[in-house]
Design an enzyme around this catalytic site. Structure first.
Site, PDB file in Angstrom:
ATOM      1  N   ARG A   1      -5.893   2.734  11.348  1.00  0.00           N
ATOM      2  CA  ARG A   1      -5.595   1.315  11.494  1.00  0.00           C
ATOM      3  C   ARG A   1      -6.490   0.659  12.537  1.00  0.00           C
ATOM      4  O   ARG A   1      -6.352  -0.535  12.795  1.00  0.00           O
ATOM      5  CB  ARG A   1      -4.150   1.153  11.948  1.00  0.00           C
ATOM      6  CG  ARG A   1      -3.229   0.624  10.866  1.00  0.00           C
ATOM      7  CD  ARG A   1      -1.821   0.805  11.401  1.00  0.00           C
ATOM      8  NE  ARG A   1      -0.923  -0.152  10.871  1.00  0.00           N
ATOM      9  CZ  ARG A   1       0.053   0.143  10.004  1.00  0.00           C
ATOM     10  NH1 ARG A   1       0.189   1.365   9.568  1.00  0.00           N
ATOM     11  NH2 ARG A   1       0.876  -0.784   9.608  1.00  0.00           N
TER      12      ARG A   1
ATOM     13  N   LYS B   1       0.823  -1.214   0.000  1.00  0.00           N
ATOM     14  CA  LYS B   1       0.000   0.000   0.000  1.00  0.00           C
ATOM     15  C   LYS B   1       0.857   1.263   0.000  1.00  0.00           C
ATOM     16  O   LYS B   1       0.488   2.259  -0.627  1.00  0.00           O
ATOM     17  CB  LYS B   1      -0.990   0.017   1.172  1.00  0.00           C
ATOM     18  CG  LYS B   1      -0.356   0.074   2.545  1.00  0.00           C
ATOM     19  CD  LYS B   1      -1.428   0.089   3.611  1.00  0.00           C
ATOM     20  CE  LYS B   1      -0.854   0.185   5.015  1.00  0.00           C
ATOM     21  NZ  LYS B   1       0.411  -0.541   5.287  1.00  0.00           N
TER      22      LYS B   1
ATOM     23  N   ARG C   1       2.384  -8.862  13.651  1.00  0.00           N
ATOM     24  CA  ARG C   1       1.797  -7.721  12.939  1.00  0.00           C
ATOM     25  C   ARG C   1       0.587  -8.162  12.120  1.00  0.00           C
ATOM     26  O   ARG C   1      -0.397  -7.439  12.009  1.00  0.00           O
ATOM     27  CB  ARG C   1       2.843  -7.058  12.052  1.00  0.00           C
ATOM     28  CG  ARG C   1       3.878  -6.316  12.870  1.00  0.00           C
ATOM     29  CD  ARG C   1       5.061  -5.924  12.043  1.00  0.00           C
ATOM     30  NE  ARG C   1       4.760  -4.857  11.113  1.00  0.00           N
ATOM     31  CZ  ARG C   1       5.513  -4.556  10.067  1.00  0.00           C
ATOM     32  NH1 ARG C   1       6.598  -5.253   9.818  1.00  0.00           N
ATOM     33  NH2 ARG C   1       5.191  -3.553   9.293  1.00  0.00           N
TER      34      ARG C   1
HETATM   35  P1  ADP Z   1       3.468  -1.541   7.480  1.00  0.00           P
HETATM   36  O1  ADP Z   1       2.436  -0.933   6.622  1.00  0.00           O
HETATM   37  O2  ADP Z   1       4.480  -2.275   6.746  1.00  0.00           O
HETATM   38  O3  ADP Z   1       2.906  -2.292   8.635  1.00  0.00           O
HETATM   39  P2  ADP Z   1       4.086   1.058   8.592  1.00  0.00           P
HETATM   40  O4  ADP Z   1       5.339   1.714   8.195  1.00  0.00           O
HETATM   41  O5  ADP Z   1       2.806   1.587   8.062  1.00  0.00           O
HETATM   42  O6  ADP Z   1       4.312  -0.443   8.218  1.00  0.00           O
HETATM   43  O7  ADP Z   1       3.970   1.046  10.195  1.00  0.00           O
HETATM   44  C1  ADP Z   1       5.003   0.548  11.004  1.00  0.00           C
HETATM   45  C2  ADP Z   1       4.573   0.520  12.449  1.00  0.00           C
HETATM   46  O8  ADP Z   1       4.241   1.839  12.885  1.00  0.00           O
HETATM   47  C3  ADP Z   1       3.328  -0.300  12.735  1.00  0.00           C
HETATM   48  O9  ADP Z   1       3.611  -1.661  12.908  1.00  0.00           O
HETATM   49  C4  ADP Z   1       2.820   0.361  14.015  1.00  0.00           C
HETATM   50  O10 ADP Z   1       3.546  -0.073  15.145  1.00  0.00           O
HETATM   51  C5  ADP Z   1       3.141   1.817  13.776  1.00  0.00           C
HETATM   52  N1  ADP Z   1       1.990   2.515  13.140  1.00  0.00           N
HETATM   53  C6  ADP Z   1       1.954   3.104  11.917  1.00  0.00           C
HETATM   54  N2  ADP Z   1       0.743   3.647  11.669  1.00  0.00           N
HETATM   55  C7  ADP Z   1      -0.021   3.393  12.764  1.00  0.00           C
HETATM   56  C8  ADP Z   1      -1.370   3.660  13.120  1.00  0.00           C
HETATM   57  N3  ADP Z   1      -2.213   4.315  12.295  1.00  0.00           N
HETATM   58  N4  ADP Z   1      -1.789   3.232  14.333  1.00  0.00           N
HETATM   59  C9  ADP Z   1      -0.982   2.592  15.189  1.00  0.00           C
HETATM   60  N5  ADP Z   1       0.282   2.285  14.909  1.00  0.00           N
HETATM   61  C10 ADP Z   1       0.778   2.672  13.715  1.00  0.00           C
END
Ligand code: ADP
Ligand code: ZN
Length: 212
Positions: A88, A13, A167
């Site tokens: 999320r 994404k 995750r």
């Molecule tokens: P991916 O899409 O590969 O899981 P991201 O870079 O979007 O990785 O996010 C990495 C980490 O940052 C997540 O595993 C979480 O711990 C934190 N994170 C990112 N966005 C959010 C969110 N909207 N709510 C809670 N935690 C978040």
């Protein structure tokens, strides 16, 4: 246009959000990137988030909601934006509604779990600028080196196999209910993630144009 990109970790994404961001000339806002940047700079937000990220857990809602509030108030978001990795959880989506932020469409990039695990193991990120790569899908021009800044590529700590399964579990439990949340509002568009980035991009652009 205000868009949300949904999808399991590693579904691609972020890559799609960046491509659409360039094409539509609206910023892609990645909470993951903002948090990693905060971590690198040792800000209070970063310090607060570290333990959660390393364990494959979500950062608490109030922390990410504050981040998004601040980011969406910036000038470059006035003509639209793409949210990559936010919301999320249902409370995060509700917070967005309460802020009065209208959402036009939600693009859900679907990839089955068994393929997710394989994809995550090939992800690499630049240790300096944060650009992301993939050993199979988005190779750097020179192996192990960032195209943008020449620094070394590394594996994200939370892309280690032990953390990936946690995750994914969290994704199914906390994030997937958003499909229903936005589906009921008639905003959900589903894209089947393909092996090749450009094939997924073609589907993404088509579905956005068909539903404009
Ligand atoms: P991916 O899409 O590969 O899981 P991201 O870079 O979007 O990785 O996010 C990495 C980490 O940052 C997540 O595993 C979480 O711990 C934190 N994170 C990112 N966005 C959010 C969110 N909207 N709510 C809670 N935690 C978040
Ligand atoms: Zn770099």
């Amino acid at each position: 246009m205000n868009l949300i990109f949904l999808g399991a970790p590693g579904a691609g994404k972020g890559t799609q959000a960046e491509i659409v961001s360039e094409k539509y000339r609206i910023p892609a806002v990645s909470t993951g990137n903002i948090i990693r940047e905060a971590l690198k700079n040792g800000t209070p937000t970063g310090l607060q988030a570290k333990a959660y990220i390393d364990a494959g857990k979500l950062v608490p809602d109030d922390v990410v909601i504050a981040i998004i509030k601040e980011r969406l108030a910036a000038d470059d978001c006035k003509n639209g934006f793409i949210l990559d990795g936010f919301p999320r959880t249902i409370p995060q989506a509700e917070a967005l509604d309460e802020m009065g932020v209208p959402i036009d469409k939600v693009v859900n990039i679907f990839v089955a779990d068994d393929r997710i695990v394989k994809r995550m193991s090939g992800r690499r990120v630049c240790s300096a600028c944060g650009n992301s790569y993939h050993l199979d899908y988005k190779r750097p021009k020179v192996e192990g080196v960032c195209d943008a800044c020449g620094s070394a590529l590394v594996q994200r700590k939370d892309d280690a196999p032990e953390t990936v399964s946690e995750r994914l579990r969290v994704y199914h439990e906390e994030t997937q209910p958003l499909e229903d949340y936005y589906g009921k509002k008639g905003k959900l568009l589903v894209v089947q993630g393909q092996e090749k980035v450009e094939d997924t991009t073609a589907l993404t652009l088509n579905i956005l144009e068909d539903n404009a």
